[in-house]
Design a protein around this motif. Structure first.
Motif, PDB file in Angstrom:
ATOM      1  N   UNK A 159     -31.351  57.236  12.503  1.00  0.00           N
ATOM      2  CA  UNK A 159     -31.476  57.720  11.042  1.00  0.00           C
ATOM      3  C   UNK A 159     -30.117  57.815  10.233  1.00  0.00           C
ATOM      4  N   UNK A 160     -28.957  57.352  10.851  1.00  0.00           N
ATOM      5  CA  UNK A 160     -27.704  57.096  10.322  1.00  0.00           C
ATOM      6  C   UNK A 160     -27.115  58.483  10.390  1.00  0.00           C
ATOM      7  N   UNK A 161     -27.487  59.346  11.059  1.00  0.00           N
ATOM      8  CA  UNK A 161     -26.663  60.731  11.612  1.00  0.00           C
ATOM      9  C   UNK A 161     -25.636  60.499  12.472  1.00  0.00           C
ATOM     10  N   UNK A 162     -24.456  61.200  12.527  1.00  0.00           N
ATOM     11  CA  UNK A 162     -23.512  61.163  13.499  1.00  0.00           C
ATOM     12  C   UNK A 162     -23.905  61.883  14.770  1.00  0.00           C
ATOM     13  N   UNK A 163     -23.814  61.377  15.918  1.00  0.00           N
ATOM     14  CA  UNK A 163     -24.292  61.930  17.109  1.00  0.00           C
ATOM     15  C   UNK A 163     -23.049  62.373  17.822  1.00  0.00           C
ATOM     16  N   UNK A 218     -25.936  64.088   6.877  1.00  0.00           N
ATOM     17  CA  UNK A 218     -25.062  63.525   5.662  1.00  0.00           C
ATOM     18  C   UNK A 218     -24.309  64.623   5.113  1.00  0.00           C
ATOM     19  N   UNK A 219     -24.703  66.016   4.699  1.00  0.00           N
ATOM     20  CA  UNK A 219     -24.055  66.951   4.043  1.00  0.00           C
ATOM     21  C   UNK A 219     -22.877  67.723   4.769  1.00  0.00           C
ATOM     22  N   UNK A 220     -22.781  67.131   5.970  1.00  0.00           N
ATOM     23  CA  UNK A 220     -21.656  67.890   6.930  1.00  0.00           C
ATOM     24  C   UNK A 220     -22.023  69.032   7.923  1.00  0.00           C
ATOM     25  N   UNK A 221     -23.512  69.335   7.636  1.00  0.00           N
ATOM     26  CA  UNK A 221     -23.871  70.564   8.511  1.00  0.00           C
ATOM     27  C   UNK A 221     -24.193  69.732   9.899  1.00  0.00           C
TER      28      UNK A 221
END
Length: 301
Positions: A133-137, A175-178
């Protein structure tokens, strides 16, 4: 850069197959350690058996420890295993497992064993990998369970086991840093078969042919894979041994038994390929610089 891409691919691939890479494959030494896949083999020749395995592969290295103790009063045995790995330019992982096995003897020649193990593991990613989903793991956590049986009749034994993923989560940066913990579909189902027969006379010379078959089903994409190999363990005068496997798994190993208390095992893993395929490329040659080395120390108390 090529190493980073390759190591990342290996980690993500093994993340969907062998419990998110929190258990390293023994790469041929499982012929000495059948309890690695099948908890029904959890047993100690004496009161306690301790194993320490160090491995140095192309893109990761680490340690695997195993302790098993016999519980003769209840015809059982218990084991605990811990492993930790360091992956080149990717991150670290660790795995903890508890196993229990029960033995029932129908006669002096015929025994039936059943076992269960529960596993928990964690991967810590260090280089900003992304999920689908493009989120950092940031990491993954998983729990799994294995069930197994094995029967022993005179000099022949056969074991069958299955691995079941229970619960997998991933820690991600949105994406919002949370930061958020999400349920994940990584993991795999598996069926393992191992069988061996012992020829010869203990104390003089023995040879144990071994057959191993492994069938995997990925939870994420329903990919299936059949792996298998033939192998053998030879032992001369209960002192020096030689082992090998070929098929999916190509390896050679040698062992030294010291006063029946300490065993030293050194293995060289030379690659994998399709079950009925042909070996191609120098990376699958024991003579190349790409082979992997595993060393094991076993202590009987």
């Amino acid at each position: 850069m090529k190493k980073i891409i390759y190591a990342t691919s290996v980690l993500l691939l093994t993340g969907t197959i062998p419990l998110m890479a929190q258990m390293f494959p023994l790469r041929g030494l499982e012929i000495y350690n059948p309890s690695y896949y099948n908890p029904a083999y959890t047993q100690a020749d004496r009161k306690v058996q301790l194993d320490l395995v160090g491995y140095n592969f192309n893109y990761y290295s680490g340690l695997w420890t195993n302790a098993m103790t016999a519980l003769p009063g209840i015809s059982s045995a218990a084991g605990i295993r811990f492993s930790t790995s360091q992956y080149t330019d990717v991150g670290t992982s660790w795995n903890l497992e508890f196993a229990y096995a029960y033995r029932h003897s129908f006669s002096e020649d015929f025994q039936l064993n059943g076992g269960i193990s529960v596993k928990y593991g964690h991967i810590n990613y260090e280089n900003g990998l992304e999920d689908s989903n493009g989120n950092e793991l940031l990491g993954r956590n998983s729990t799994g369970m294995s069930l197994g049986v094995y029967t022993q009749y005179k000099k022949w034994d056969v074991g069958l086991s299955t691995h079941l993923p229970l619960y997998v989560t991933k820690e991600v940066v949105m994406p919002d840093g949370s930061q958020e913990t999400q349920k994940d579909d990584a993991g795999y189902y598996a069926i393992h078969l191992i069988s061996s027969y012992s020829f010869g006379k203990p104390g003089r010379m023995t040879i144990d042919p071994v057959l191993g078959l492994d069938y995997y089903i990925s939870r994420r994409n329903e990919h299936t894979e059949l792996q298998g190999y033939l192998g053998a363990k030879l032992e001369f005068r209960n002192l020096v041994g030689l082992g090998f496997t070929f098929g999916n798994l190509v390896s050679v190993s040698t062992s030294l038994n010291l006063k029946d208390r300490v065993s030293l095992i050194l293995g060289i893993y030379a690659g994998e390929h399709e079950l009925f395929g042909s070996m191609e490329g120098g990376s699958y040659s024991i003579g190349s610089h790409d082979f992997d080395i595993i060393a094991q120390v076993r202590i009987h108390l």
